[in-house]
Design a protein around this motif. Sequence first.
Motif, PDB file in Angstrom:
ATOM      1  N   GLU A  92       0.841  -1.183   0.000  1.00  0.00           N
ATOM      2  CA  GLU A  92       0.000   0.000   0.000  1.00  0.00           C
ATOM      3  C   GLU A  92       0.883   1.243   0.000  1.00  0.00           C
ATOM      4  OE1 GLU A  92      -1.254   0.807   4.458  1.00  0.00           O
ATOM      5  OE2 GLU A  92      -1.621  -1.267   3.905  1.00  0.00           O
ATOM      6  N   PRO A  93       0.352   2.394  -0.382  1.00  0.00           N
ATOM      7  CA  PRO A  93       1.152   3.607  -0.365  1.00  0.00           C
ATOM      8  C   PRO A  93       1.671   3.889   1.037  1.00  0.00           C
ATOM      9  CG  PRO A  93      -0.904   3.951  -1.547  1.00  0.00           C
ATOM     10  CD  PRO A  93      -1.008   2.609  -0.889  1.00  0.00           C
ATOM     11  N   GLY A 138       5.795  -7.951  14.532  1.00  0.00           N
ATOM     12  CA  GLY A 138       6.312  -8.935  13.589  1.00  0.00           C
ATOM     13  C   GLY A 138       5.916 -10.363  13.894  1.00  0.00           C
ATOM     14  N   GLY A 139       5.238 -10.587  15.036  1.00  0.00           N
ATOM     15  CA  GLY A 139       4.878 -11.950  15.397  1.00  0.00           C
ATOM     16  C   GLY A 139       5.986 -12.644  16.167  1.00  0.00           C
ATOM     17  N   GLY A 186       0.408  -7.323  16.181  1.00  0.00           N
ATOM     18  CA  GLY A 186       1.095  -8.545  15.775  1.00  0.00           C
ATOM     19  C   GLY A 186       0.608  -9.728  16.593  1.00  0.00           C
ATOM     20  N   ILE A 187       0.971 -10.919  16.169  1.00  0.00           N
ATOM     21  CA  ILE A 187       0.622 -12.138  16.910  1.00  0.00           C
ATOM     22  C   ILE A 187       1.552 -12.256  18.102  1.00  0.00           C
ATOM     23  CG2 ILE A 187       0.480 -14.644  16.792  1.00  0.00           C
ATOM     24  CD1 ILE A 187       0.006 -14.377  13.793  1.00  0.00           C
ATOM     25  N   THR A 188       1.003 -12.220  19.304  1.00  0.00           N
ATOM     26  CA  THR A 188       1.842 -12.264  20.492  1.00  0.00           C
ATOM     27  C   THR A 188       2.389 -13.667  20.749  1.00  0.00           C
ATOM     28  OG1 THR A 188       1.902 -11.953  22.891  1.00  0.00           O
ATOM     29  CG2 THR A 188      -0.218 -12.561  21.929  1.00  0.00           C
ATOM     30  N   GLY A 209       1.356  -5.539   7.957  1.00  0.00           N
ATOM     31  CA  GLY A 209       2.692  -5.276   8.464  1.00  0.00           C
ATOM     32  C   GLY A 209       3.751  -5.485   7.392  1.00  0.00           C
ATOM     33  N   ARG A 210       3.588  -6.538   6.620  1.00  0.00           N
ATOM     34  CA  ARG A 210       4.565  -6.835   5.570  1.00  0.00           C
ATOM     35  C   ARG A 210       4.495  -5.796   4.445  1.00  0.00           C
ATOM     36  NH1 ARG A 210       6.186 -12.986   4.551  1.00  0.00           N
ATOM     37  NH2 ARG A 210       8.137 -12.629   3.436  1.00  0.00           N
TER      38      ARG A 210
END
Length: 369
Positions: free
Chosen positions: A117-118, A128-129, A234-236, A140-141
């Motif tokens: 995305e812009p 980041g997980g 993020g995934i904790t 996030g990526r």
Amino acid sequence: MGRRVVVVGGGTAAQRRLGPLVSAGARVHIISCRTKPAVEEMAANGLVTLELRKYRAGDLDGAWYALACTNDPDTDSTVASEAEGRRIFCMYADVPRFGTAISPTAASRTEIAECAEPSLPGVALVGGGPGDPDLITVRGRRLLARADVVVVDRLAPSLLLAELDPRVEVIDAAKIPYGRQMSQDTINLTLIDRAKAGKFVVRLKGGDPYVFGRGYEELEACAAAGVPVTVVPGITSAISVPAAAGIPVTHRGVTHEFVVVSGHIPPNHQDSLTNWDALARLRGTLVLLMAIENIDRIVEALIRGGRPADSPATVVQEGTLHNQRTLRGSLGTVAGLIHEEGVRPPSVVVIGPVAGFGAQPTATWQADS
């Protein structure tokens, strides 16, 4: 698997490439006068070997692949020349055309950029997980692919750094437990300075920015300076790492609660905000993060507070990564297991009835290699 790779240099260029090499099973040996904290910790954890010295002729003995990453043209050229003479593939970080190999991540960078995305203004706090790069969120990526600057934690997925454009500035904000650290004030100022210089800054963290990640402190600092902030959850590791070991933190008919606790401050310490006696009386699941250093005192406090010593307890080190390992015992034996087996951070400790579930044949976790 097991082939020797020699990396000359321990700075950002080397840091960005170590994750894929280690994940692929290479025996990585680093030669450098100075290293980034994250590189230093990889060596301390046995993921790579490290010699703090200048490069010497003959250092490529037995190597299949070499990386010249010192940022010193004379040294990098010497490494590349010796590699060519020995018919060893060599990646020359600063001037790729001088090497005989290139980074394999160009295609993946292109794929991510195409769907990115812009860029948003200011700073993005991106979770980041737990470690495996596939467990970062899609958003996030995408934001990471648009970054001008990445300020990265030691627990953020290191494989993602290899996908960054070479022009992206990577700043190592590692906080090695009881070792070298970048202060939080310095991190805050770095985010603000780069953003005010017109850069899009991604603060890449392990897990979730708001679960013991100081994310809200960074948001407050940026907001006070007039810098806009985007938060990407993020995934904790508190949930995902036990899951990777086959442990659900809740289970119908077994536990109706789970509590996530930071163990970086021991019980009875003047700075502790945790009521360990109350935790000991709970019947559900306790998930301990950052608890390895203080595990003896934590176990003592829980047993003294009424938690049965035979409560199942499991320790998961490097959860979701290819070198994940799991140790199973009880509350009464878990501290001894940690000491005997040399368990190091990052590790998650799970205490309670569900901690015994992972020993049963359930779904298994497979980290990408």
